[in-house]
Write an enzyme that holds these catalytic residues in place. Structure first.
Site, PDB file in Angstrom:
ATOM      1  N   PRO A   2      26.138  -3.366 -28.019  1.00 26.25           N
ATOM      2  CA  PRO A   2      26.216  -2.617 -29.280  1.00 26.25           C
ATOM      3  C   PRO A   2      26.691  -3.515 -30.421  1.00 26.25           C
ATOM      4  O   PRO A   2      27.655  -4.248 -30.275  1.00 26.25           O
ATOM      5  CB  PRO A   2      27.237  -1.519 -28.978  1.00 26.25           C
ATOM      6  CG  PRO A   2      27.200  -1.359 -27.496  1.00 26.25           C
ATOM      7  CD  PRO A   2      26.935  -2.739 -26.957  1.00 26.25           C
ATOM      8  N   GLU A   3      25.976  -3.449 -31.530  1.00 22.42           N
ATOM      9  CA  GLU A   3      26.347  -4.212 -32.713  1.00 22.42           C
ATOM     10  C   GLU A   3      26.917  -3.249 -33.750  1.00 22.42           C
ATOM     11  O   GLU A   3      27.168  -2.081 -33.454  1.00 22.42           O
ATOM     12  CB  GLU A   3      25.129  -4.984 -33.221  1.00 22.42           C
ATOM     13  CG  GLU A   3      24.549  -5.929 -32.159  1.00 22.42           C
ATOM     14  CD  GLU A   3      23.329  -6.697 -32.620  1.00 22.42           C
ATOM     15  OE1 GLU A   3      23.219  -6.982 -33.831  1.00 22.42           O
ATOM     16  OE2 GLU A   3      22.466  -7.018 -31.774  1.00 22.42           O
ATOM     17  N   HIS A  92      31.218   4.461 -12.224  1.00 15.01           N
ATOM     18  CA  HIS A  92      31.271   3.547 -13.357  1.00 15.01           C
ATOM     19  C   HIS A  92      32.227   4.024 -14.460  1.00 15.01           C
ATOM     20  O   HIS A  92      32.345   3.371 -15.492  1.00 15.01           O
ATOM     21  CB  HIS A  92      29.878   3.348 -13.938  1.00 15.01           C
ATOM     22  CG  HIS A  92      28.888   2.783 -12.963  1.00 15.01           C
ATOM     23  ND1 HIS A  92      29.061   1.558 -12.364  1.00 15.01           N
ATOM     24  CD2 HIS A  92      27.721   3.295 -12.470  1.00 15.01           C
ATOM     25  CE1 HIS A  92      28.040   1.325 -11.540  1.00 15.01           C
ATOM     26  NE2 HIS A  92      27.223   2.356 -11.596  1.00 15.01           N
ATOM     27  N   ARG A 111      28.968  -2.610 -16.336  1.00 13.18           N
ATOM     28  CA  ARG A 111      29.234  -4.030 -16.088  1.00 13.18           C
ATOM     29  C   ARG A 111      30.718  -4.397 -16.139  1.00 13.18           C
ATOM     30  O   ARG A 111      31.092  -5.525 -15.813  1.00 13.18           O
ATOM     31  CB  ARG A 111      28.461  -4.887 -17.092  1.00 13.18           C
ATOM     32  CG  ARG A 111      26.957  -4.678 -17.009  1.00 13.18           C
ATOM     33  CD  ARG A 111      26.225  -5.826 -17.638  1.00 13.18           C
ATOM     34  NE  ARG A 111      24.789  -5.621 -17.634  1.00 13.18           N
ATOM     35  CZ  ARG A 111      23.896  -6.543 -17.959  1.00 13.18           C
ATOM     36  NH1 ARG A 111      24.310  -7.747 -18.308  1.00 13.18           N
ATOM     37  NH2 ARG A 111      22.608  -6.293 -17.945  1.00 13.18           N
TER      38      ARG A 111
END
Length: 273
Positions: A2-3, A92, A111
């Site tokens: 995400p930016e 997760h 991740r």
């Protein structure tokens, strides 16, 4: 990852859900996400704290509470989910902020690259990670003359310089490729060699691209969704990123993919000489 537009969208969708909520307890299932302080102190200090606001700095979310500030980076696949306390969750989901009204803010990260730091209020901007961040593209201080001054100082490529978070906050691989296309600048140009007109075009492209992407909820290129589980739509507006070997929307020639600054890079060889 995400930016700026995606993180800003997450911030805006989180605000009506959690502002005014008081944390009753915190559970951490993957300790490495909590970078500072230790996990036990992290959980203890957040108890009975009320969330008053959520800010953003570059790609970081900043939760403003009574006495402390929580700085959160989503990294590649981090996501916040707002649920009832008894709603099911998967393996997760690593951090649970349970509120006094029996709802929860949950942090999910496939991740496990995301990070969280907890600081005394007022300390957060004077130490890493926030102390190292450059100017915000949508701030008044982000002027064409300031950007020109920053880029004139370096011998790096323009792409590498724009990816540097200590120069411009919030730009990542997707949006650097896009703003360089919009300003007709080749990603391998040495930043200091740009002309006055190119610096101005680049400055304008950064601001316009960020605003448009925020309006459309960001870009869902892989797994990104906002707090409400909705995808962004700006990916439908992308000119070059993810369009290797597809016709350029401006000239019709095929988009090229190469590697610049160790990142997959997309550009048009005709429009970006």
């Amino acid at each position: 990852m995400p930016e700026l537009p995606e993180v800003e969208t997450v911030r805006r969708t989180l605000l009506p859900l959690v502002v005014g909520k008081t944390i009753e307890q915190v559970k951490v299932h993957w300790k490495k996400i909590v970078q500072y302080p230790d996990v036990e102190t992290f959980c203890e200090r957040l108890q009975e704290q009320t969330i008053h606001d959520i800010h953003r700095r570059g790609k970081f979310l900043i939760f403003q509470l009574d006495d402390v500030v929580l700085v959160s980076h989503l990294r590649m696949e981090g996501r916040y989910i707002y649920e009832d306390e008894h709603a099911p969750f998967d393996r997760h989901t690593h951090i649970f902020f349970t509120f006094t009204d029996r709802t929860e803010l949950r942090y999910r990260d496939v991740r496990k690259f995301g990070t969280m730091h907890l600081f005394d209020k007022g300390d957060e901007c004077h130490v890493p990670p926030l102390s190292n961040i450059g100017r915000e593209p949508l701030d008044e201080q982000f002027t064409a003359s300031w950007l020109t001054d920053q880029l004139k100082r370096t011998k790096r490529t323009v792409k590498a310089t724009l990816l540097d978070q200590t120069v411009v906050a919030g730009l990542g691989n997707i949006y650097v490729d896009e703003v360089l296309f919009r300003s007709s600048i080749h990603p391998e140009r040495v930043a200091a060699t740009l002309t006055v007109q190119e610096f101005e075009a680049l400055h304008k492209a950064i601001i316009e691209t960020m605003r448009e992407a925020i309006e459309k909820g960001g870009s869902t290129v892989r797994t990104y969704v906002n707090t409400q589980g909705k995808s962004g739509t700006f990916q439908n507006e992308l000119y070059v990123y993810g369009r290797a070997n597809m016709p350029c929307r401006r000239c019709g020639n095929l988009i090229i993919k190469t590697v610049v600054a160790n990142r997959g890079t997309h550009y048009c060889g005709t429009c970006q000489k």
